[in-house]
Design a protein around this motif. Structure first.
Motif, PDB file in Angstrom:
ATOM      1  N   VAL A 311       0.834  -1.204   0.000  1.00  0.00           N
ATOM      2  CA  VAL A 311       0.000   0.000   0.000  1.00  0.00           C
ATOM      3  C   VAL A 311       0.869   1.254   0.000  1.00  0.00           C
ATOM      4  O   VAL A 311       0.590   2.227  -0.722  1.00  0.00           O
ATOM      5  N   VAL A 312       1.935   1.254   0.804  1.00  0.00           N
ATOM      6  CA  VAL A 312       2.823   2.414   0.876  1.00  0.00           C
ATOM      7  C   VAL A 312       3.467   2.693  -0.480  1.00  0.00           C
ATOM      8  O   VAL A 312       3.530   3.847  -0.934  1.00  0.00           O
ATOM      9  N   VAL A 313       3.943   1.656  -1.135  1.00  0.00           N
ATOM     10  CA  VAL A 313       4.588   1.831  -2.447  1.00  0.00           C
ATOM     11  C   VAL A 313       3.594   2.393  -3.452  1.00  0.00           C
ATOM     12  O   VAL A 313       3.900   3.342  -4.199  1.00  0.00           O
ATOM     13  N   ALA A 314       2.403   1.835  -3.487  1.00  0.00           N
ATOM     14  CA  ALA A 314       1.399   2.303  -4.441  1.00  0.00           C
ATOM     15  C   ALA A 314       1.013   3.756  -4.165  1.00  0.00           C
ATOM     16  O   ALA A 314       0.910   4.570  -5.087  1.00  0.00           O
ATOM     17  N   ALA A 315       0.801   4.096  -2.898  1.00  0.00           N
ATOM     18  CA  ALA A 315       0.409   5.467  -2.551  1.00  0.00           C
ATOM     19  C   ALA A 315       1.516   6.461  -2.886  1.00  0.00           C
ATOM     20  O   ALA A 315       1.248   7.567  -3.373  1.00  0.00           O
ATOM     21  N   SER A 316       2.763   6.087  -2.618  1.00  0.00           N
ATOM     22  CA  SER A 316       3.883   6.976  -2.931  1.00  0.00           C
ATOM     23  C   SER A 316       3.996   7.213  -4.431  1.00  0.00           C
ATOM     24  O   SER A 316       4.264   8.326  -4.888  1.00  0.00           O
ATOM     25  N   ALA A 317       3.792   6.151  -5.209  1.00  0.00           N
ATOM     26  CA  ALA A 317       3.897   6.272  -6.667  1.00  0.00           C
ATOM     27  C   ALA A 317       2.808   7.167  -7.239  1.00  0.00           C
ATOM     28  O   ALA A 317       3.011   7.835  -8.261  1.00  0.00           O
ATOM     29  N   LEU A 318       1.671   7.226  -6.595  1.00  0.00           N
ATOM     30  CA  LEU A 318       0.559   8.038  -7.093  1.00  0.00           C
ATOM     31  C   LEU A 318       0.573   9.459  -6.541  1.00  0.00           C
ATOM     32  O   LEU A 318      -0.154  10.321  -7.050  1.00  0.00           O
ATOM     33  N   ALA A 319       1.355   9.708  -5.527  1.00  0.00           N
ATOM     34  CA  ALA A 319       1.323  11.009  -4.852  1.00  0.00           C
ATOM     35  C   ALA A 319       1.775  12.142  -5.763  1.00  0.00           C
ATOM     36  O   ALA A 319       1.213  13.244  -5.721  1.00  0.00           O
TER      37      ALA A 319
END
Length: 490
Positions: A311-319
């Motif tokens: 979840v952290v990786v996905a959220a960071s990539a979309l930020a």
């Protein structure tokens, strides 16, 4: 096409370097019981394995950022990775606590060189706006993921290969990244000897930050009236006064006043401080909860971080794209709202008899807020900063995060302490769960407070990142976003 591919390779190397530095903040946490038994740490000294890394890395970040700007970012990146590899090997082969702690200090110093160098290379290689936001999304995903991957990797490595592996794993990672960096990162220009290093200012601020972090980390353990705590606290005050006096007289100060005139730098530093005091501290308590309350071993604890990591990786990539589309302020507020809800859910579910599946909704929500805010705060910190100041600008916000981690843990560990009057294994387990829940609720309140501060001090017109700017440096196109472009002067 070749230029685009070259910058893609460059970004990939910076992401790996960032991942290495980030994961080591927590990779040793789940291995601490094994390390303590193997090397003979006492209950008091064992926490130094974590804290001396934080002290060294936080204390020397501004020095590392200044060196990156003046000596060269490629040079500092290579030096930092080499030091990191050597120090990691020393930590793995250590036979005594003293030798291992020396290795952890070396790792912290290496991280203090690598971190601002990677961020400065990214921010000066991509155009400010949409292009840089996307690059920082990848870089931020690596950094945010590293904090969580560290706990996962630490559990798997400790169970499979023993505690030394959490140190040895960094050696091939750092050396491999160093070799690729030499081939991919452009050579630094000749050292500009017309700009002074401001060594006196760098040493003063290094002593200040190191002493502050030491005081905050050791205060809860040794007592706030202990000489070992009071003397560094006094030293911090004196060094801070010396730093202010030195900077006022310097013709090229370590932290230019124009840098602080940039609202985005102030925003990024505030967010970094509060991020590590809240989101960053939460990882520590989740790890302790899984082991000391639910009885997980190192491997199961590490596996428990798989879902949050994704979840952290996905959220960071979309930020980054999200910040470009809806604005930095809205992105940060959304991340804080989701993170506060997630932390509150965790506080409600982290009872002595909870099951892991009951923790997942809270962990997922916290992961969304964590990954999004991690990237967004570094987008803020690099906006409107001149290219030749990106190293020290990166170091300022990174120092804020280090201080936030120290302050957060110092306060929250006190809240979570079950007390010495609890007797019996089951009573201690229940009291530990209750203490951790209190700390997690405090984290939720801290995240909500951060959102309130963002609304109060950074109104909408001062917290919107433009989609694209015509150059990598500051631009006159920032009407309504920063007070004025940052210059190279004071």
């Amino acid at each position: 096409m070749d230029e685009r591919h070259g910058r893609t390779r460059l970004l990939a190397v910076m992401c790996v370097a960032m991942l290495i530095v980030s994961l080591d903040q927590y990779i040793v946490v789940v291995a601490l019981p094994d390390i303590g038994r193997a090397l003979g740490y006492s209950a008091h000294t064992l926490q130094l394995v974590v804290s001396v890394y934080a002290i060294a890395s936080s204390g020397f970040l501004l020095l590392g950022g200044r060196a990156a700007d003046l000596v060269g970012r490629r040079r500092m990146l290579v030096a930092g990775l080499a030091l990191y590899a050597v120090a990691s090997f020393a930590g793995g082969v250590a036979a005594t606590p003293v030798h291992q702690l020396a290795g952890r200090v070396g790792q912290g110093l290496g991280g203090a060189l690598v971190f601002p160098a990677t961020l400065a290379i990214v921010t000066t290689s991509f155009r400010e706006g949409r292009e840089r936001n996307r690059a920082l999304s990848a870089w931020g995903a690596a950094g945010a993921a590293g904090l969580v991957v560290g706990a996962l990797a630490g559990g798997v490595l400790t169970r499979s290969f023993g505690w030394p592996s959490v140190f040895f794993v960094n050696v091939p990672l750092a050396l491999g990244t160093l070799i690729v960096a030499l081939a991919v990162v452009p050579h630094d220009p000749r050292i500009d000897r017309t700009r002074p290093f401001d060594l006196a200012g760098a040493l003063a601020v290094t002593i200040t930050v190191t002493a502050v972090v030491w005081t905050l980390v050791q205060g809860p353990e040794l007592g706030w009236t202990s000489a070992v705590v009071l003397v560094p606290a006094l030293l911090a005050v004196l060094a801070a006064a010396a730093f202010v006096a030195i900077e006022r007289r310097s013709r090229d100060p370590l932290v230019p006043r124009a840098l602080w005139a940039n609202r985005f730098v102030r925003l990024g530093t505030l967010l970094a401080f509060l991020f590590m005091a809240t989101f960053g501290s939460l990882l520590y308590f989740v790890s302790i909860y899984l082991q000391n309350v639910l009885g997980y071993d190192a491997l199961r604890t590490g596996l428990g971080f798989i879902a949050p990591t994704a979840v952290v990786v996905a959220a960071s990539a979309l930020a980054g794209p999200l910040s470009t589309r809806v604005g930095l302020r809205a992105t940060c507020l959304g991340a804080l709202a989701v993170g506060a809800v997630g932390a509150a859910l965790l506080g409600l579910t982290m009872t002595a008899d909870a099951r892991y599946v009951e923790l997942l909704p809270g962990l997922v929500a916290v992961g969304v807020g964590d990954g999004t805010l991690f990237t967004a705060m570094f987008i803020a910190a690099s906006t409107g900063v001149a290219p030749e100041r990106q190293g020290v600008g990166s170091a300022v916000v990174s120092t804020g995060s280090g201080l936030g981690a120290a302050v957060g843990l110092a306060v929250l560990v006190l809240l979570a302490d079950p007390g010495s009057d609890v007797v019996g294994d089951e009573a201690v387990r229940v009291a530990t769960a209750d203490g951790i829940r209190l700390a997690v609720f405090a984290i939720a309140a801290g995240i909500a407070t951060t959102a309130g501060l963002l609304v109060a001090f950074f109104p909408r017109e001062h917290a919107t990142v433009p989609a694209a700017l015509p150059a990598c440096g500051p631009s006159a196109g920032l009407v309504g976003t920063v007070d004025r472009p940052e210059t190279t002067g004071d």
